[in-house]
Design an enzyme around this catalytic site. Structure first.
Site, PDB file in Angstrom:
ATOM      1  N   GLY A 160     -75.011  36.450  11.905  1.00  0.00           N
ATOM      2  CA  GLY A 160     -73.570  36.613  12.081  1.00  0.00           C
ATOM      3  C   GLY A 160     -72.728  35.655  11.266  1.00  0.00           C
ATOM      4  CE1 TYR A 171     -88.269  41.880  17.620  1.00  0.00           C
ATOM      5  CE2 TYR A 171     -87.337  44.043  17.223  1.00  0.00           C
ATOM      6  CZ  TYR A 171     -87.813  42.850  16.741  1.00  0.00           C
ATOM      7  OH  TYR A 171     -87.825  42.608  15.385  1.00  0.00           O
ATOM      8  CD  GLN A 198     -88.310  44.562   9.765  1.00  0.00           C
ATOM      9  OE1 GLN A 198     -87.798  43.923  10.680  1.00  0.00           O
ATOM     10  NE2 GLN A 198     -88.852  45.758   9.965  1.00  0.00           N
ATOM     11  CG  HIS A 236     -93.370  41.311  14.343  1.00  0.00           C
ATOM     12  ND1 HIS A 236     -92.904  41.427  15.635  1.00  0.00           N
ATOM     13  CD2 HIS A 236     -92.306  40.896  13.613  1.00  0.00           C
ATOM     14  CE1 HIS A 236     -91.622  41.102  15.684  1.00  0.00           C
ATOM     15  NE2 HIS A 236     -91.241  40.763  14.469  1.00  0.00           N
ATOM     16  CB  THR A 269     -69.504  45.987  20.714  1.00  0.00           C
ATOM     17  OG1 THR A 269     -69.089  45.655  19.378  1.00  0.00           O
ATOM     18  CG2 THR A 269     -69.550  44.725  21.569  1.00  0.00           C
TER      19      THR A 269
END
Length: 366
Positions: free
Chosen positions: A225, A60, A191, A135, A296
């Protein structure tokens, strides 16, 4: 429920928050993240609220995500959590290659894992990793080599718990039985991507996780999103104008139908759609701690507030129906034969319709 109402992860004693803070957006090297000071603010908000579970990976932001975490918890950081690394559960991953000219810098072979682990420990400024994920599935490495190496890391004290990410169900099962039969450290977590818009994992991966005692930490629970409510039929973005190709390729008629129901339920409850999407996910078997990402503090606090949302059975059923996936064989086939197996009786709360071809009396049987 609150962020400090902890759950045990899979078949383990590891206590984690019911929402995990994803750190893929820590660092700006991938052009999707935030600067270190903003990442520090996100960590402050999550940890001060009672969260204790942070997920990152060696690749990342080209390693910067891990370094930001290491800097934040270091004794000389000056943050509220300076020197308190032991108070949190840090998960990171191996498998991704950060060295273009080295074929052994990525994957799940022994040399790769040992080197990647040491590099992660250096960046994280710690001497152990709480949860170490593979991963991705590495088709070029025997799984017994991977499991033996991971067990060595646990025995050396560098790693405490193990999990797999983004790996087929058959390979996860093979790995778990390698561990059981060879007396190696077993996996405790899985995951995978899981959301109202990605439910194909319900065919094999989720039932496997429940059977093998793996706690599921879904990534992208809001599907990039899309399930946040910012995309509607009236405000459809196009690539290059408000959304990337990762988003626009999912904005189909089916997706907007799911969004219609999601926003309808959110409006009735009086909460943002994202909170409803996260609340729906928590109703699913084996799901332990969805991974939430934020750029945020406001976004993060809104996601954490989803823990207060309780959906009715009718609302869950509406979301289940509108987002129902078409699963690979034999999942859909097996879902329809309950009547044949149960004989029309209720088993573990499942009550299929009576099988029309069943003998009505003992005399009708040969």
């Amino acid at each position: 429920m609150a962020i400090n109402h902890y759950v045990t992860l899979g078949r383990s004693g590891l206590r984690v928050s019911p929402l995990c803070l994803g750190a893929m957006t820590f660092g700006t090297e991938w052009n999707i993240g935030v600067e270190p000071e903003k990442a520090f603010a996100l960590l402050d908000a999550y940890l001060n609220a009672g969260g204790n579970f942070i997920d990152t990976a060696n690749i990342y932001s080209r390693g910067h995500s891990e370094k930001i975490l290491g800097d934040y918890f270091s004794p000389d950081s000056g943050t509220p959590w300076s020197g308190k690394r032991d108070r949190v559960v840090i998960a990171t991953k191996f498998g991704g290659n950060l060295f273009r000219t080295d074929p052994n810098a990525g994957g799940s072979g022994r040399k790769a894992i040992l080197d990647q682990c040491d590099e992660s420990l250096r960046r994280l400024r710690t001497d152990y990793i709480d949860l170490y994920w593979m991963h991705f599935f590495d088709r070029h490495t025997p799984i017994d080599e991977t499991m033996r190496t991971l067990d060595d890391l646990v025995r050396a004290g560098k790693v405490r718990y193990l999990g797999f990410s983004d790996t087929p169900a058959w390979k996860v099962t093979q790995a778990q039985y390698e561990a059981v039969l060879r007396n190696l450290t077993p996996l405790v977590a899985l995951q995978i991507e899981y959301s109202l818009l990605e439910r194909t994992v319900e065919g094999e991966l989720l039932p496997m996780a429940k059977e093998l005692g793996l706690g599921v930490t879904p990534w992208s629970p809001l599907k990039y999103g899309i399930l946040s409510g910012k995309y509607t039929r009236q405000g459809r973005p196009t690539e290059g104008r408000g959304a990337s190709e990762w988003v626009t390729k999912w904005l189909t008629e089916r997706t907007y139908t799911v969004i219609d129901v999601l926003t309808s339920i959110a409006s009735a409850i009086g909460v943002p759609p994202a909170q409803v999407a996260l609340a729906w996910l928590r109703t699913k078997d084996a799901v332990a701690s969805p991974i939430i990402g934020a750029r945020t503090v406001d976004q993060l606090e809104e996601n954490i507030a989803s823990l207060r949302v309780r959906l009715s059975n009718e609302q869950v059923a509406r979301l289940d129906e509108v987002s129902r996936p078409q699963l690979n064989f034999p999942a859909d086939f097996l879902a329809g034969i309950g009547a044949v197996v149960h004989g029309g009786l209720s088993i573990n709360g499942v009550s299929p319709a009576e099988w029309a071809n069943a003998p009505k009396t003992d005399a009708e049987r040969f």
